[in-house]
Scaffold this active site. Structure first.
Site, short mmCIF file in Angstrom:
data_model
loop_
_atom_site.label_atom_id
_atom_site.label_comp_id
_atom_site.label_asym_id
_atom_site.label_seq_id
_atom_site.Cartn_x
_atom_site.Cartn_y
_atom_site.Cartn_z
N LYS A 36 5.17 3.62 6.44
CA LYS A 36 3.83 3.06 6.22
C LYS A 36 3.91 1.89 5.24
O LYS A 36 4.91 1.75 4.52
CB LYS A 36 2.92 4.17 5.68
CG LYS A 36 3.42 4.76 4.37
CD LYS A 36 2.69 6.03 4.00
CE LYS A 36 3.22 6.58 2.68
NZ LYS A 36 2.59 7.84 2.31
N TYR A 281 -1.52 -20.42 -17.75
CA TYR A 281 -2.94 -20.12 -17.96
C TYR A 281 -3.15 -19.30 -19.24
O TYR A 281 -2.33 -18.44 -19.57
CB TYR A 281 -3.47 -19.28 -16.80
CG TYR A 281 -3.59 -20.02 -15.49
CD1 TYR A 281 -4.47 -21.09 -15.33
CD2 TYR A 281 -2.83 -19.62 -14.40
CE1 TYR A 281 -4.58 -21.74 -14.12
CE2 TYR A 281 -2.95 -20.27 -13.17
CZ TYR A 281 -3.82 -21.33 -13.04
OH TYR A 281 -3.93 -21.97 -11.85
C1 PLP Z 1 3.56 8.63 1.80
C2 PLP Z 1 3.69 9.99 2.32
C3 PLP Z 1 4.94 10.59 2.42
C4 PLP Z 1 6.18 9.99 1.82
O1 PLP Z 1 6.12 10.11 0.41
P1 PLP Z 1 7.34 9.76 -0.57
O2 PLP Z 1 6.91 10.23 -1.90
O3 PLP Z 1 7.51 8.28 -0.51
O4 PLP Z 1 8.54 10.46 -0.06
C5 PLP Z 1 4.99 11.82 3.07
N1 PLP Z 1 3.88 12.42 3.56
C6 PLP Z 1 2.66 11.87 3.45
C7 PLP Z 1 1.48 12.57 3.99
C8 PLP Z 1 2.51 10.64 2.81
O5 PLP Z 1 1.29 10.12 2.68
#
Ligand code: PLP
Length: 390
Positions: A36, A281
Site C-alpha cells: 500500500k 524562509y
Molecule cells: C499496513 C498494514 C499492515 C502492514 O503493517 P507493517 O507494520 O508495515 O508490517 C498489515 N496489515 C494491515 C491491516 C495494515 O493496514
C-alpha cells in the site's frame, strides 16, 4: 533525461529481507506483503514484481486504484484490499480481482448487490463466487466486527449468491510495543481472534486463511502467525518501533534487515554566504561567520519534510553536513564551510542502506522529525522517481 533527485530501490536488500522473513516463519505460513501507499514510497510496481519473484503469496493494497495499478502492470498473484471502498469502486474489485475486507451487514450487502449486478450466471447454473475476507475488530478500533458477531457475519457472507468467505483478518494495535501492558493486550487480541474463529467454525464454515498480524507480530509473536502474516515495514528494512534487532536478540532471535531505499540528490550550486546573512524562509539561521553552502534541489514537496530542519545532516562523499534554515518546497541548503572537498554535482545521500554511502537511515530522519520510519518513507512523493539497483 532524469532529474538528479531520485530514489534507488536496492533489489538485493529487498530480496534479503524477504528471505530473512521466510526463514523466520513456518513454511506453511503464507506471506502477504503490504505494498500500500506505493509500497511505502518504494514504487508499488517495482516492489511487487520483486516480491512476486521472491514467492509472496498475496499483496495488500489500501485503495482500489493501487490494486488496479498492479494488475495493469501484469501482477497476477492475489491482492487484498485492506481499507474500505465505496459502491462506485466495487465493480473494479471484480474486474481486477482485488479481494476486499468486509464485516457488517451494510457493507456486505453493498458488495453483494454490486456482485449480483456484475456477474451474470453461467448457462449451467453455476455462479461465480468472489472471495472476500471478514475483518474482525479485536482491539484496533478501526474496521471489523466484534469476535462475538463473526459467526453471524461469516454466515451472512456465504449466504450471498456471489460471495465466498476466503479468510478472516484482524489487526494488532500494540504488537510493536514491548511493555508488559502492550504484550498482555496483544495476547488478549490473539484470544479474541481465536474466539472469532471458533464462532465462524461453529457455523460450519471453514475459511482458508487466518491472519492477525503485521511485521511486529511476525517478529515477536510466532503464536499469532496463524496461517498468514502481513509484513510491510520489515520488508523495506526497518524494525517496527520497539521490536528492534536488539530486543529480538535478547530472546535469541536473529534477524538482520537492510534498508531498501536510498534517497539521493546532487549539489547544484555552491555559494559563499557572508557573516550576518540569513538562510531561507523565516531567517531562522543566521551565519555567525562567513561560510559556504551547497544548494540541493530537494524539498518538502519531494518528501524532505520541513520538520527535519534543524537537525538533519545529509551525506556527501562519506561526510555529514547540516541542513541550514528551513527546508523549502523544492530546495534546501546545507553548510559545507571552507574545509570540505564538496564539489559542484557531487552526489548527496539523504538516507539509505550502507552501500549507498548513506550515514542516515529513515529511522535517523524519523527521530529528528519526531515520527516513525513509515511516515518518512511514505512521504517520498511521486515526483521522486524510483530506479532499481542490484
Ligand atoms: C499496513 C498494514 C499492515 C502492514 O503493517 P507493517 O507494520 O508495515 O508490517 C498489515 N496489515 C494491515 C491491516 C495494515 O493496514
Amino acid at each position: 533525461m532524469s532529474r538528479c533527485t531520485k530514489a534507488f530501490i536496492h533489489k538485493n536488500n529487498l530480496k534479503h529481507n524477504i528471505e530473512q522473513i521466510r526463514k523466520f516463519i513456518n513454511p506453511d505460513v503464507k506471506l502477504c506483503f503490504a505494498v500500500k501507499a506505493d509500497a511505502y514510497g518504494h514504487d508499488a510496481v517495482l516492489t511487487s514484481k520483486i516480491a512476486e519473484e521472491c514467492g509472496a503469496d498475496f499483496l495488500a493494497v489500501a485503495t482500489v486504484e493501487e490494486g488496479i495499478e498492479l494488475r495493469e502492470a501484469g501482477i497476477t498473484i492475489d491482492i487484498i484490499l485492506l481499507s474500505l471502498c465505496t459502491p462506485e469502486e466495487m465493480p473494479y474489485l471484480f474486474k481486477y480481482s482485488i479481494n476486499p475486507l468486509i464485516f457488517n451487514e451494510e457493507n456486505i450487502k453493498f458488495l453483494s448487490d454490486a456482485a449480483d449486478e456484475y456477474f451474470s450466471d453461467n448457462a449451467d447454473g453455476n455462479c461465480t463466487k468472489f472471495n472476500v475476507f471478514l475483518a474482525v475488530d479485536t482491539g484496533m478500533g478501526r474496521i471489523g466486527c466484534y469476535p462475538e458477531e463473526a459467526g453471524e457475519q461469516a454466515s451472512f457472507i456465504n449466504s450471498r449468491k456471489h460471495l465466498k468467505l476466503e479468510g478472516v483478518c484482524s489487526h494488532l494495535c500494540v504488537s510493536d510495543g514491548i511493555s508488559e501492558e502492550n504484550i498482555s493486550f496483544t495476547k488478549k487480541q490473539g484470544e479474541r481472534f481465536r474466539i472469532a474463529v471458533e464462532n465462524i467454525r461453529a457455523k460450519g464454515i471453514e475459511p482458508e486463511i487466518f491472519s492477525c498480524g503485521s511485521s511486529a507480530a511476525l517478529l515477536a509473536y510466532p503464536e499469532l502467525h496463524f496461517n498468514m502474516i502481513r509484513p510491510g515495514i520489515i520488508a523495506y528494512g526497518y524494525y517496527p518501533d520497539e521490536v528492534t534487532e536488539d530486543y529480538l536478540k535478547s530472546f535469541g532471535k536473529d534477524i538482520k534487515l537492510k534498508p531498501v531505499l536510498s534517497f539521493e540528490t546532487k549539489v547544484v550550486a555552491i555559494r559563499t554566504i557572508k557573516k550576518g546573512e540569513s538562510i531561507s524562509y523565516g531567517r531562522t539561521f543566521i551565519c555567525e561567520k562567513d561560510t559556504r553552502i551547497a544548494v540541493l534541489p530537494v524539498g518538502y514537496a519531494d518528501g524532505l519534510l520541513r520538520r527535519f530542519s534543524p537537525g538533519l545532516c545529509v551525506t556527501i562523499n562519506g561526510k555529514n553536513y547540516p541542513v541550514r534554515g528551513r527546508i523549502c518546497m523544492d530546495q534546501c541548503m546545507v553548510e559545507i564551510g571552507f574545509d570540505s572537498d564538496v564539489k559542484l554535482w557531487d552526489r548527496v545521500v539523504i538516507f539509505g542502506p550502507e552501500e549507498s554511502g548513506a550515514l542516515n537511515t529513515a529511522d535517523t530522519l524519523a527521530k529528528i522529525g519526531n515520527t516513525i520510519s513509515y511516515e518518512v518513507l511514505t512521504s517520498i512523493s511521486k515526483r521522486v522517481k524510483k530506479y532499481i539497483v542490484e
